[in-house]
Design a protein around this motif. Structure first.
Motif, short mmCIF file in Angstrom:
data_model
loop_
_atom_site.label_atom_id
_atom_site.label_comp_id
_atom_site.label_asym_id
_atom_site.label_seq_id
_atom_site.Cartn_x
_atom_site.Cartn_y
_atom_site.Cartn_z
N UNK A 1 57.47 54.60 50.86
CA UNK A 1 57.33 53.20 50.45
C UNK A 1 58.48 52.41 51.08
N UNK A 2 58.15 51.35 51.79
CA UNK A 2 59.17 50.54 52.43
C UNK A 2 59.97 49.77 51.38
N UNK A 3 61.14 49.31 51.77
CA UNK A 3 62.00 48.57 50.84
C UNK A 3 61.30 47.32 50.30
N UNK A 4 60.51 46.67 51.13
CA UNK A 4 59.83 45.44 50.70
C UNK A 4 58.69 45.71 49.74
N UNK A 5 58.19 46.95 49.70
CA UNK A 5 57.07 47.29 48.82
C UNK A 5 57.51 47.99 47.54
N UNK A 6 58.81 48.15 47.35
CA UNK A 6 59.33 48.81 46.15
C UNK A 6 59.05 48.01 44.89
N UNK A 7 59.02 48.70 43.76
CA UNK A 7 58.93 48.05 42.45
C UNK A 7 60.34 47.75 41.98
N UNK A 8 60.69 46.47 41.85
CA UNK A 8 62.05 46.09 41.48
C UNK A 8 62.10 45.12 40.29
N UNK B 1 54.71 45.84 38.36
CA UNK B 1 55.72 45.29 39.25
C UNK B 1 55.06 44.92 40.57
N UNK B 2 55.36 43.74 41.07
CA UNK B 2 54.80 43.32 42.35
C UNK B 2 55.27 44.27 43.47
N UNK B 3 54.38 44.50 44.42
CA UNK B 3 54.68 45.37 45.55
C UNK B 3 54.40 44.60 46.83
N UNK B 4 55.46 44.11 47.46
CA UNK B 4 55.27 43.33 48.68
C UNK B 4 54.53 42.04 48.40
N UNK B 5 53.71 41.62 49.37
CA UNK B 5 53.02 40.34 49.27
C UNK B 5 51.60 40.44 48.74
N UNK C 1 45.90 41.17 46.78
CA UNK C 1 46.08 39.97 47.57
C UNK C 1 47.36 39.29 47.13
N UNK C 2 47.73 38.17 47.73
CA UNK C 2 49.00 37.50 47.41
C UNK C 2 49.12 37.12 45.94
N UNK C 3 50.18 37.57 45.28
CA UNK C 3 50.39 37.27 43.87
C UNK C 3 51.81 36.73 43.66
N UNK D 1 48.63 33.09 44.45
CA UNK D 1 49.29 31.91 45.00
C UNK D 1 48.41 30.67 44.88
N UNK D 2 47.10 30.86 44.74
CA UNK D 2 46.17 29.75 44.60
C UNK D 2 46.04 29.27 43.16
N UNK D 3 46.79 29.89 42.23
CA UNK D 3 46.74 29.49 40.84
C UNK D 3 45.65 30.13 40.03
N UNK D 4 44.91 31.06 40.62
CA UNK D 4 43.84 31.75 39.90
C UNK D 4 44.37 33.01 39.23
N UNK D 5 43.89 33.27 38.02
CA UNK D 5 44.27 34.48 37.28
C UNK D 5 43.16 35.51 37.42
N UNK D 6 43.53 36.73 37.79
CA UNK D 6 42.55 37.79 37.99
C UNK D 6 42.91 39.00 37.15
N UNK D 7 41.88 39.60 36.56
CA UNK D 7 42.06 40.83 35.78
C UNK D 7 41.52 42.02 36.58
#
Length: 420
Positions: free
Chosen positions: A278-285, A298-302, A321-323, A340-346
């Motif tokens: 897992x790259x540093x940018x994709x880590x759970x932080x 935890x977000x993972x990357x973009x 997708x982008x969150x 990023x578009x303001x939509x909430x997805x489950x």
């Protein structure tokens, strides 16, 4: 990536069911005019001192014990410095003193900490719980301003019944007397050295300290005065991010996570590796979860979100997708991801499949999505809409139904939930 199966949902406790019934009702709109300063808590009076010489189990002087959670949202406007506490039971809002230059909001479950350019300001939200393992006590009291404490660049705050630990993004952490904070007094901080801006968590009458930065991978157990008691055998390289769960403290590491637990005075750690590169940018932080849950998001990357099932010691990466924000109540509940578009997805955590999508935040207002967070409790999720000056209550178990909308007199740039 192969998705790992998550164990089925467990039943809610009686207290949780009572709380969910109260939260399910619709409410009145919040008035737009706010008065500066503290006010009485909806006419409720603090519990009186018992006449009997014996103090009942769970009694807290000056507080009212309740049968269910007393959730409250703390909200702050980065532009104007206005802030307030929204009671989710009564729907009342208590305005707080204006904080110029506010640029962040933290919580330890009871207190909210407003970060500004000059200080970290503590507010007692008057709502908290005490978890005894086999049962939980819920309390409510008046909301009051405490005052500025310690550093201006607080990055995280954790507390137990005796000490509050404030960690800065860089440099040493500070320890504060919890009892003095609860009494409304601003305590003098004590510096905790050798942390390097890492993780500091009061845990089991000790301090868990994980240093950050390249070349630092030790996790220490210290006493409450800061003296080292022991160093855990399992390392945690580049410690970033932490969460306190019923099964122990989770710390994010370069290769996964470390679960620190205690048994009869002995501390131990178990590694939960990603199982792949897992790259540093994709880590759970930045772990997010419902208080008491052992399922973390935890977000993972973009374009993805990590789910860590602490019970099963398993990671799942769900492509979303982008969150800008993600959270889950765990234990059978969906992953909630705000795009990023303001939509909430489950998403179904077990399969990774999208189950429902809802247009939510003000369209075309990128600032709303950028500053939004998702707070979750046992039945509802709360999302702040900066551009619309609103907070939305979502029933995540009913296809993201909009249960209530709370209009505000200021933009809720920052939001945290207390009393959970």
């Amino acid at each position: 990536m192969t998705l790992r199966k998550i164990r089925p949902a467990t039943a809610l406790s009686r207290a949780e069911l009572v709380g969910s019934a109260l939260l399910a009702g619709s409410g009145l709109l919040i008035g737009s005019a706010l008065l500066v300063g503290c006010q009485s808590d909806n006419g409720r009076q603090p519990a009186s001192v018992p006449k009997s010489s014996s103090v009942p189990h769970g009694y807290v002087e000056g507080a009212e014990e309740t049968a269910e959670q007393q959730p409250r949202l703390v909200l702050a406007d980065a532009g104007t410095g206005e802030a307030g506490v929204l009671d989710l039971i009564t729907e009342d809002i208590t305005p707080l003193k204006r904080t110029e230059g506010v640029r962040g909001l933290l919580t330890d479950g009871r207190f909210a900490y407003l970060r500004s350019d000059s200080a970290t300001h503590a507010v007692d939200t008057g709502s908290w719980k005490v978890d005894h393992g086999d049962h939980v006590h819920y309390y409510r009291a008046g909301i009051r301003d405490v005052g500025p404490i310690g550093t201006a660049d607080a990055a995280r705050v954790h507390s137990d019944q005796a000490v509050t630990a404030v960690s800065s993004a860089e440099g040493a952490g500070e320890l504060f007397d919890r009892k003095k904070l609860e009494s409304g007094t601003v305590p003098r901080g004590r510096a905790l050295t050798g942390t390097g801006g890492g993780v500091i968590v009061p845990y089991k009458e000790h301090l868990l300290v994980a240093s950050a930065g390249a070349g630092r991978d030790t996790v220490e157990i210290r006493d409450r005065d800061g003296a080292r008691v022991t160093t855990l055998e399992e390392p945690c390289a580049e410690a970033r991010g932490e969460a306190v769960t019923r099964r122990g403290v989770v710390i994010g590491c370069a290769d996964g996570a470390l679960l620190v637990s205690e048994d009869k005075g002995t501390f131990g750690a178990e590694r939960i590796a990603y199982g792949e590169d897992v790259s540093a940018s994709d880590r759970a932080v930045d772990f997010r979860h419902r208080a008491g849950s052992t399922t973390l998001a935890a977000r993972s990357g973009d374009d993805a979100v990590w789910i860590l099932d602490v019970t099963d010691r398993a990671w799942t990466r769900i492509r979303t997708g982008p969150v800008v924000a993600a959270n889950t109540a765990g234990e059978g509940a969906p992953l909630l991801a705000l795009g990023e578009d303001g939509a909430l997805t489950a998403y179904d955590i077990a399969t990774g499949k999208r189950t429902v999508r809802k247009e939510l935040l003000t369209k075309g207002a990128t600032s709303s999505a950028a500053s939004a967070v998702i707070e979750v409790d046992t039945t509802r999720a709360y999302i702040n809409d900066t551009a619309a000056k609103k907070v939305y209550e979502i029933d995540y178990n009913d296809r993201l139904r909009l249960a209530r909308t709370f209009p505000l007199a200021f933009a809720p740039t920052y939001m945290v939930e207390t009393g959970r």
